[in-house]
Design an enzyme around this catalytic site. Structure first.
Site, short mmCIF file in Angstrom:
data_model
loop_
_atom_site.label_atom_id
_atom_site.label_comp_id
_atom_site.label_asym_id
_atom_site.label_seq_id
_atom_site.Cartn_x
_atom_site.Cartn_y
_atom_site.Cartn_z
N ASP A 68 -1.90 -4.63 -8.92
CA ASP A 68 -2.27 -4.06 -7.63
C ASP A 68 -3.75 -4.31 -7.36
OD1 ASP A 68 -3.65 -2.23 -9.22
OD2 ASP A 68 -2.26 -0.59 -8.85
N MET A 69 -4.29 -3.66 -6.34
CA MET A 69 -5.69 -3.88 -5.96
C MET A 69 -6.67 -3.45 -7.05
SD MET A 69 -5.70 -3.01 -1.89
CE MET A 69 -7.45 -3.31 -1.76
#
Length: 128
Positions: free
Chosen positions: A15-16
């Site tokens: 994810d980020m």
């Protein structure tokens, strides 16, 4: 009998924040269950042709520590109970000696009509 499936973490899995996106652990354990079923000699395509498929009825998941890009993980899978119509499984994701994720999964079989049916005989006869 514990089945072990190695999995490498790819960039697309993260994810980020750069850690494995939580839903991907469910994908990892699904792959491991499919591999385990194949290894014990059950052909899911044959089952489907006969109008029967596996379905996940319940998942209880604990996220313990994060995995990151390029980690080599190990998904461990084993049955904890097997009845006529459902199977309880335990699954864990490890990185080396570190437990990252744990799940308890309930598997059932359903017919094409959507109604429950018996698990394959090969599963019902497995020793625990």
């Amino acid at each position: 009998m514990t089945h072990v499936l190695p999995i490498r973490v790819y960039y697309e899995d993260t994810d980020m924040a750069g850690i494995v996106y939580y839903a991907n652990y469910l994908r990892y354990i699904e792959r491991a269950r499919s591999d385990w079923v194949r290894e014990i000699g059950i052909d899911q395509l044959e089952m489907k042709a006969d109008g029967v498929v596996f379905a996940v009825r319940r998942v209880e998941a604990d996220y313990i520590a994060p995995a990151v890009f390029d980690d080599l993980l190990e998904v461990r899978t084993w049955a904890t109970s097997i009845g006529p119509a459902r199977m309880e499984m335990a699954q864990e994701v490890w990185r080396g000696d570190t437990l990252l994720f744990r799940a308890a999964v309930t598997i059932v079989c359903i017919a094409a009509s959507g109604k429950p049916c018996r698990l394959p005989a090969k599963l019902r006869s497995l020793p625990l």
